[in-house]
Design an enzyme around this catalytic site. Structure first.
Site, short mmCIF file in Angstrom:
data_model
loop_
_atom_site.label_atom_id
_atom_site.label_comp_id
_atom_site.label_asym_id
_atom_site.label_seq_id
_atom_site.Cartn_x
_atom_site.Cartn_y
_atom_site.Cartn_z
N CYS A 127 8.89 48.81 9.83
CA CYS A 127 8.80 48.60 11.29
C CYS A 127 10.17 48.52 11.96
O CYS A 127 10.27 48.66 13.17
CB CYS A 127 7.99 47.35 11.59
SG CYS A 127 6.32 47.50 10.97
N HIS A 142 9.88 45.43 19.01
CA HIS A 142 8.88 46.07 18.15
C HIS A 142 7.51 45.49 18.52
O HIS A 142 7.36 44.28 18.65
CB HIS A 142 9.20 45.81 16.68
CG HIS A 142 8.09 46.15 15.75
ND1 HIS A 142 7.41 47.36 15.83
CD2 HIS A 142 7.52 45.46 14.74
CE1 HIS A 142 6.49 47.38 14.88
NE2 HIS A 142 6.52 46.24 14.21
N ASN A 154 0.16 48.08 16.23
CA ASN A 154 1.47 48.16 15.58
C ASN A 154 1.64 49.57 15.02
O ASN A 154 1.01 49.94 14.04
CB ASN A 154 1.53 47.12 14.47
CG ASN A 154 2.88 47.09 13.77
OD1 ASN A 154 3.69 47.99 13.94
ND2 ASN A 154 3.11 46.06 12.98
N1 ACO Z 1 -11.29 39.45 12.18
C1 ACO Z 1 -11.87 38.23 12.07
N2 ACO Z 1 -11.39 37.27 11.25
C2 ACO Z 1 -10.29 37.58 10.53
C3 ACO Z 1 -9.65 38.83 10.60
C4 ACO Z 1 -10.21 39.78 11.47
N3 ACO Z 1 -9.68 41.01 11.63
N4 ACO Z 1 -8.60 38.83 9.78
C5 ACO Z 1 -8.55 37.62 9.21
N5 ACO Z 1 -9.57 36.86 9.65
C6 ACO Z 1 -9.92 35.49 9.29
C7 ACO Z 1 -9.32 35.07 7.97
O1 ACO Z 1 -10.14 35.49 6.92
C8 ACO Z 1 -9.29 33.57 8.13
O2 ACO Z 1 -10.59 33.08 7.88
P1 ACO Z 1 -10.77 31.67 7.08
O3 ACO Z 1 -10.11 30.66 7.95
O4 ACO Z 1 -12.25 31.55 7.01
O5 ACO Z 1 -10.08 31.87 5.78
C9 ACO Z 1 -9.01 33.37 9.62
O6 ACO Z 1 -9.34 34.61 10.25
C10 ACO Z 1 -7.57 33.01 9.91
O7 ACO Z 1 -6.72 33.89 9.18
P2 ACO Z 1 -5.16 33.81 9.30
O8 ACO Z 1 -4.55 34.87 8.44
O9 ACO Z 1 -4.69 32.41 9.10
O10 ACO Z 1 -4.99 34.19 10.83
P3 ACO Z 1 -3.70 34.13 11.69
O11 ACO Z 1 -3.91 33.28 12.87
O12 ACO Z 1 -2.47 33.91 10.87
O13 ACO Z 1 -3.65 35.61 12.23
C11 ACO Z 1 -2.46 37.64 11.78
C12 ACO Z 1 -3.55 36.69 11.32
C13 ACO Z 1 -2.86 38.23 13.11
C14 ACO Z 1 -2.32 38.75 10.76
C15 ACO Z 1 -1.14 36.86 11.93
O14 ACO Z 1 -0.85 36.15 10.76
C16 ACO Z 1 -0.01 37.76 12.23
O15 ACO Z 1 0.07 38.30 13.31
N6 ACO Z 1 0.94 37.91 11.32
C17 ACO Z 1 2.03 38.81 11.49
C18 ACO Z 1 1.57 40.12 11.07
C19 ACO Z 1 2.41 41.19 11.65
O16 ACO Z 1 2.67 41.25 12.83
N7 ACO Z 1 2.82 42.07 10.78
C20 ACO Z 1 3.56 43.14 11.14
C21 ACO Z 1 4.99 42.72 11.33
S1 ACO Z 1 6.01 43.61 10.33
C22 ACO Z 1 5.57 45.11 10.69
O17 ACO Z 1 5.46 45.41 11.84
C23 ACO Z 1 5.23 46.02 9.57
#
Ligand code: ACO
Length: 325
Positions: free
Chosen positions: A115, A252, A282
Site C-alpha cells: 500500500c 492512503h 482500499n
Molecule cells: N462483517 C461483519 N463482522 C465482521 C467482519 C465483517 N466483514 N469482519 C470481522 N467481523 C467480526 C469479527 O469476526 C469480530 O467478531 P467477534 O467479536 O465475534 O470475534 C468482530 O467483527 C470484530 O472484529 P475486529 O477484527 O476486532 O474488528 P475491528 O474493529 O478491528 O475492525 C478492521 C476490523 C476493519 C479490519 C480493522 O481492524 C482495521 O481497519 N484494521 C486495519 C486494516 C487495514 O486498514 N489494512 C490495510 C492497511 S495496510 C494496507 O493498506 C495494505
C-alpha cells in the site's frame, strides 16, 4: 548542488466499470453494510472484469495523466509502476504498460511496497529526476487486489478494491526553498519484523501459486497511526513546515478511521483531508493517485497548494511525500 524539483505536470485515474456495493457483498459473506461502513467508511469498491489486468487499469489512468499533462508517451524518459498485483510474475507490469503506450525509448520497472507503493515510486522517480538521469517520469499505482482476495474471508474481502492512478513528473529548476513547486521532501521506512501481520500466502519461489491476502486487521490498525504520524513529523522537521501550512492531506485510502485518527493526532483540520475510500475501498498502491485525481478534478487542489501524502502497508512499509502542486 542543483535545485531541480520534480513537478507534477498532470494526473489521471481509472476505476473498473463493475462496482460491488456493501449490500451485494452481504449476499456473498456474513457481513452488513452497517458493519463495513462503521468500521471502515467503505461503501463501494470496483472489480476488474474478466480479462482486464492491472496493466489495462494502468493504461487507462496513464492515458488520462498524459492528456492532462499535455504530453505524448514518447516525451517520457521512464515509467515506474507501483503494484503488488502484477499481470505476471515477470516481466514488470511497467514494461507491459510501456508497450501499450507505444513507448519505444526510456526504461520501465515496477516497485513493490504494497500500500506504500505509490509513495515509494514517487520518491524513486523524484530521486532519478533530481540526479539529472531523467526529466519526465510517469508514476503509476495500479492494482487488481480482487485477484488475491479470499472471497470467503469476510475479515479481508470487504476491505479492498481494484483501480489505478497516475501522475506525470517533470524536472523543473527551483530555488531550493519550500515555496518551490514539486516534491519538497520524502521519508520512507520499513520494518520486516511485521511481515506476518499483512501478507499474501503464495508466491513463485515459496509455493508456486499466487496465494491470498492474509491480515491481522487489529494489529495493522494498532501500528498504522503511529507509523504514519512519525514520517509526517519527519517531513515537518526537514522543511520547517507544519500541519497549519498544509492545504491538503491526501492519505492512503485504507480505512476512514485510520485517516481520521492520523489527521486528528497531527492537528490537520478535517476540511483539508481528502477521503475517497468510501467510493473504492482500499486499492493499495492506487489509492493515493486516485484520491489526488478526484481532488484535482473537482477543483479542490490548485496550482501552488501544499499537499501531504502518506501511506502504510504490508511489510510493514510506510512513508510520506510533501509536495507543492
Ligand atoms: N462483517 C461483519 N463482522 C465482521 C467482519 C465483517 N466483514 N469482519 C470481522 N467481523 C467480526 C469479527 O469476526 C469480530 O467478531 P467477534 O467479536 O465475534 O470475534 C468482530 O467483527 C470484530 O472484529 P475486529 O477484527 O476486532 O474488528 P475491528 O474493529 O478491528 O475492525 C478492521 C476490523 C476493519 C479490519 C480493522 O481492524 C482495521 O481497519 N484494521 C486495519 C486494516 C487495514 O486498514 N489494512 C490495510 C492497511 S495496510 C494496507 O493498506 C495494505
Amino acid at each position: 548542488m542543483n535545485n531541480i524539483r520534480s513537478t507534477v505536470l498532470g494526473c489521471g485515474s481509472y476505476l473498473p466499470e463493475k462496482a460491488l456495493s456493501n449490500a451485494e457483498l452481504a449476499t456473498m459473506v456474513d457481513t452488513s453494510d452497517e458493519w463495513i461502513v462503521q468500521r471502515t467508511g467503505i461503501e463501494n469498491r470496483h472489480v476488474a472484469a474478466e480479462g482486464e489486468f492491472t496493466s489495462d487499469l494502468a493504461f487507462e489512468a496513464s492515458k488520462k495523466a498524459l492528456a492532462s499533462a499535455g504530453i505524448e508517451a514518447s516525451d517520457l524518459d521512464a515509467i515506474i509502476v507501483a503494484t503488488s498485483t502484477p499481470d505476471l510474475t515477470f516481466p514488470a507490469t511497467a514494461v507491459i504498460l510501456q508497450e501499450k503506450l507505444g513507448l519505444k525509448s526510456g526504461f520501465a520497472f515496477d516497485v513493490q511496497a504494497v500500500c506504500s507503493g505509490f509513495v515509494f515510486a514517487l520518491s524513486t522517480a523524484d530521486a532519478y529526476i533530481r540526479s539529472g538521469m531523467v526529466n519526465r517520469v510517469l508514476v503509476v499505482g495500479a492494482e487488481t487486489f480482487s485477484r488475491i482476495l479470499d472471497w470467503e474471508d469476510r475479515t479481508t474481502c470487504v476491505l479492498f478494491g481494484d483501480g489505478a492512478g497516475a501522475v506525470v513528473l517533470e524536472g523543473v529548476e527551483g530555488t531550493g526553498s519550500v515555496s518551490d513547486r514539486g516534491v519538497l521532501t520524502s521519508h520512507l521506512r520499513s520494518d520486516g519484523a511485521h511481515k506476518e501481520k499483512l501478507y499474501v500466502d503464495g508466491g513463485p519461489s515459496a509455493t508456486q501459486t499466487t496465494g491470498h491476502l492474509r491480515m491481522e486487521g487489529r494489529e495493522v490498525f494498532k501500528h498504522a497511526v503511529g507509523m504514519i504520524t512519525d514520517v509526517i513529523t519527519d517531513a515537518y522537521a526537514a522543511t520547517g513546515l507544519s500541519s497549519d501550512d498544509l492545504d491538503w492531506f491526501i492519505p492512503h485510502q485504507a480505512n476512514k478511521r485510520i485517516i481520521d485518527a492520523s489527521a486528528k493526532k497531527l492537528g490537520i483540520a478535517t476540511e483539508k483531508v481528502v477521503t475517497t475510500v468510501n467510493q473504492h475501498g482500499n486499492t493499495s498502491a492506487a489509492s493515493i493517485p486516485l484520491a489526488i485525481d478526484a481532488a484535482v478534478r473537482d477543483g479542490r487542489v490548485k496550482k501552488g497548494d501544499l499537499i501531504m501524502l502518506e501511506a502504510m502497508g504490508g511489510g510493514f512499509t510506510w512513508g510520506s511525500v510533501l509536495l507543492r502542486w
